[in-house]
Design an enzyme around this catalytic site. Structure first.
Site, PDB file in Angstrom:
ATOM      1  N   HIS A 161       0.839  -1.201   0.000  1.00 16.36           N
ATOM      2  CA  HIS A 161       0.000   0.000   0.000  1.00 16.36           C
ATOM      3  C   HIS A 161       0.875   1.252   0.000  1.00 16.36           C
ATOM      4  O   HIS A 161       1.239   1.782   1.045  1.00 16.36           O
ATOM      5  CB  HIS A 161      -0.915  -0.009   1.232  1.00 16.36           C
ATOM      6  CG  HIS A 161      -1.988   1.041   1.219  1.00 16.36           C
ATOM      7  ND1 HIS A 161      -3.031   1.033   2.117  1.00 16.36           N
ATOM      8  CD2 HIS A 161      -2.185   2.122   0.442  1.00 16.36           C
ATOM      9  CE1 HIS A 161      -3.811   2.075   1.887  1.00 16.36           C
ATOM     10  NE2 HIS A 161      -3.323   2.754   0.874  1.00 16.36           N
ATOM     11  N   HIS A 198       1.348   5.163  -2.213  1.00 16.88           N
ATOM     12  CA  HIS A 198       0.761   6.104  -3.165  1.00 16.88           C
ATOM     13  C   HIS A 198       1.812   7.115  -3.620  1.00 16.88           C
ATOM     14  O   HIS A 198       2.705   7.489  -2.848  1.00 16.88           O
ATOM     15  CB  HIS A 198      -0.407   6.866  -2.533  1.00 16.88           C
ATOM     16  CG  HIS A 198      -1.565   6.010  -2.129  1.00 16.88           C
ATOM     17  ND1 HIS A 198      -2.280   5.271  -3.042  1.00 16.88           N
ATOM     18  CD2 HIS A 198      -2.134   5.786  -0.919  1.00 16.88           C
ATOM     19  CE1 HIS A 198      -3.248   4.622  -2.392  1.00 16.88           C
ATOM     20  NE2 HIS A 198      -3.168   4.910  -1.120  1.00 16.88           N
ATOM     21  N   SER A 200      -6.270  10.323  -2.414  1.00 18.96           N
ATOM     22  CA  SER A 200      -7.175  11.463  -2.252  1.00 18.96           C
ATOM     23  C   SER A 200      -7.236  12.305  -3.516  1.00 18.96           C
ATOM     24  O   SER A 200      -8.183  13.076  -3.711  1.00 18.96           O
ATOM     25  CB  SER A 200      -6.732  12.328  -1.078  1.00 18.96           C
ATOM     26  OG  SER A 200      -5.427  12.843  -1.284  1.00 18.96           O
ATOM     27  N   HIS A 252     -10.431   1.360  -2.045  1.00 23.35           N
ATOM     28  CA  HIS A 252      -9.895   2.613  -1.501  1.00 23.35           C
ATOM     29  C   HIS A 252     -10.694   3.796  -2.020  1.00 23.35           C
ATOM     30  O   HIS A 252     -10.729   4.054  -3.220  1.00 23.35           O
ATOM     31  CB  HIS A 252      -8.430   2.760  -1.909  1.00 23.35           C
ATOM     32  CG  HIS A 252      -7.617   3.600  -0.974  1.00 23.35           C
ATOM     33  ND1 HIS A 252      -8.001   4.872  -0.588  1.00 23.35           N
ATOM     34  CD2 HIS A 252      -6.439   3.356  -0.335  1.00 23.35           C
ATOM     35  CE1 HIS A 252      -7.100   5.361   0.241  1.00 23.35           C
ATOM     36  NE2 HIS A 252      -6.145   4.455   0.417  1.00 23.35           N
ATOM     37  N   TYR A 309     -12.084   7.450   4.890  1.00 15.62           N
ATOM     38  CA  TYR A 309     -11.345   6.240   4.558  1.00 15.62           C
ATOM     39  C   TYR A 309     -11.805   5.064   5.418  1.00 15.62           C
ATOM     40  O   TYR A 309     -12.064   3.960   4.924  1.00 15.62           O
ATOM     41  CB  TYR A 309      -9.847   6.447   4.782  1.00 15.62           C
ATOM     42  CG  TYR A 309      -9.107   7.187   3.694  1.00 15.62           C
ATOM     43  CD1 TYR A 309      -9.768   7.933   2.715  1.00 15.62           C
ATOM     44  CD2 TYR A 309      -7.716   7.164   3.647  1.00 15.62           C
ATOM     45  CE1 TYR A 309      -9.073   8.610   1.741  1.00 15.62           C
ATOM     46  CE2 TYR A 309      -7.002   7.840   2.668  1.00 15.62           C
ATOM     47  CZ  TYR A 309      -7.690   8.566   1.711  1.00 15.62           C
ATOM     48  OH  TYR A 309      -6.984   9.229   0.748  1.00 15.62           O
ATOM     49  N   GLU A 359       1.397   2.588   3.786  1.00 16.25           N
ATOM     50  CA  GLU A 359       0.876   3.830   3.201  1.00 16.25           C
ATOM     51  C   GLU A 359       1.803   4.993   3.552  1.00 16.25           C
ATOM     52  O   GLU A 359       1.348   6.100   3.837  1.00 16.25           O
ATOM     53  CB  GLU A 359      -0.563   4.101   3.648  1.00 16.25           C
ATOM     54  CG  GLU A 359      -1.327   5.009   2.707  1.00 16.25           C
ATOM     55  CD  GLU A 359      -2.782   5.195   3.082  1.00 16.25           C
ATOM     56  OE1 GLU A 359      -3.537   5.688   2.226  1.00 16.25           O
ATOM     57  OE2 GLU A 359      -3.173   4.852   4.206  1.00 16.25           O
ATOM     58  N   ARG A 414       1.792  11.500   8.676  1.00 11.92           N
ATOM     59  CA  ARG A 414       3.244  11.668   8.636  1.00 11.92           C
ATOM     60  C   ARG A 414       3.725  12.217   9.975  1.00 11.92           C
ATOM     61  O   ARG A 414       2.955  12.764  10.755  1.00 11.92           O
ATOM     62  CB  ARG A 414       3.649  12.622   7.510  1.00 11.92           C
ATOM     63  CG  ARG A 414       3.104  12.210   6.143  1.00 11.92           C
ATOM     64  CD  ARG A 414       3.698  13.038   5.028  1.00 11.92           C
ATOM     65  NE  ARG A 414       2.972  12.845   3.782  1.00 11.92           N
ATOM     66  CZ  ARG A 414       3.388  13.296   2.608  1.00 11.92           C
ATOM     67  NH1 ARG A 414       4.529  13.956   2.517  1.00 11.92           N
ATOM     68  NH2 ARG A 414       2.673  13.085   1.513  1.00 11.92           N
TER      69      ARG A 414
END
Length: 340
Positions: free
Chosen positions: A6, A8, A72, A177, A193, A283, A289
């Site tokens: 996972h 992005h 997103s 997702h 989510y 992710e 973060r």
């Protein structure tokens, strides 16, 4: 091998965002010509990942990441099919190029050009292009293209069946997702989510989708949302409705990732869900973060939590590698061709 299922492309070059802005501006002024994305050099692509996803992946002991466009940013709530097609193609093409530049570290997963209740012909065409022509190993499927208003039918509805037939034919799974929330009641990352993960699982509990599509595979991200915490509720509801135990009913078709950002959460996930149905994921450089001040560990450094969950060596091997190779057979073929 440690496979992160996972990831992005949250650090894509600015040309991609500029292209999106031009697309949306054109929808506000239909007389404008369709925009084209400015060229992106290979050096720019390298810079976008070398000191970001690739650096962190290596630092944390990972080997390979399944890499898809920014979740997103998919923005499936935009209703124009041609805009959705061009946006998905541009986003997927950049991911593909990253996977070619760093084939040992990234395998591509595609964005689909979905629109709210729109036809699936374009969705299927882009899936076929990405898998058949570009070598993608999976796709991301949005169960709520409306962006938090839930106007689409459940994933068990016949509306989705033409897509499932192609997914089975191509041998690719979907990570379920959602994208950005257009509903102010649902924060995109903290509510929308997780709401989607939980809602989709209950949809699958209620229906016999996999009796019709036995080869269909879904990865429910973010640790399954509320599912592990309320496993007793789902078992009880299933029995009350005369449905099979979810652990048996969904064993061969539904999997959970480890994007859960604290030790107690991963402990619960691994205690409730069989190790054969868990895929390692972080992710990283995505939703959460920074560093947890209580532990000094990055929130999305999920490998530390998985290592600390008390799994056996055999279970860890399943979570870190063999489950991903089984769920994503095209990934397994890609790794085998690389001698891994």
């Amino acid at each position: 091998m440690i496979i992160d299922c996972h990831g992005h492309y949250t650090t894509a070059p600015p040309q991609l965002a500029a292209f999106r802005e031009a697309q949306l501006a054109r929808l506000d002024e239909p007389g404008r010509a369709a925009p084209a994305m400015a060229p992106v050099t290979d050096d720019a692509l390298r810079e976008s990942v070398v000191n970001h996803q690739l650096k962190v992946l290596r630092e944390r002991g990972g080997d390979l990441m399944l890499f898809s466009p920014k979740a997103s940013g998919m923005e499936h709530h935009v209703t124009d099919p041609e805009t959705a097609r061009a946006w998905a193609e541009a986003s997927n093409d950049l991911v593909h190029r990253v996977s070619l530049l760093f084939p040992e570290h990234f395998a591509a997963v595609c964005q689909l050009p979905q629109t709210p209740n729109g036809p699936l012909d374009g969705v299927i065409a882009e899936l076929r292009r990405c898998v058949g022509e570009l070598g993608f190993v999976g796709c991301n499927l949005n169960p709520d293209p409306s962006g938090g208003h839930w106007t689409s039918p459940p994933l068990t509805d016949p509306y989705w069946f033409p897509l499932y037939e192609v997914m089975e034919d191509l041998g690719v799974p979907a990570m379920v997702h959602v994208s950005s929330s257009c509903n102010p009641a649902f924060h995109t990352l903290g509510a929308h989510y997780l709401n989607a993960d939980t809602s989709v699982f209950m949809q699958l509990v209620q229906a016999d989708l996999f009796g019709r599509f036995p080869g269909l595979r879904f990865v429910v991200p973010h640790g399954g949302g509320a599912v592990p915490y309320h496993w007793g509720r789902y078992r009880g509801l299933a029995m009350r409705m005369g449905r099979p135990d979810p652990a048996e009913h969904l064993r061969n078709n539904v999997f959970f990732d480890t994007c859960v950002y604290h030790q107690p959460g991963v402990d619960l996930l691994t205690q409730v869900v069989d190790a054969g149905n868990i895929l390692f994921a972080s992710e990283m450089l995505g939703a959460v973060r920074g560093v947890d001040p209580a532990t000094g560990i990055a929130w999305d450094d999920t490998k530390g939590y998985v290592d600390g969950a008390g799994l056996t060596a055999e279970q860890l091997a399943m979570v870190y590698e063999t489950n991903a190779r089984r769920v994503y057979p095209r990934l397994d073929a890609l790794l085998t061709a690389q001698g891994r």
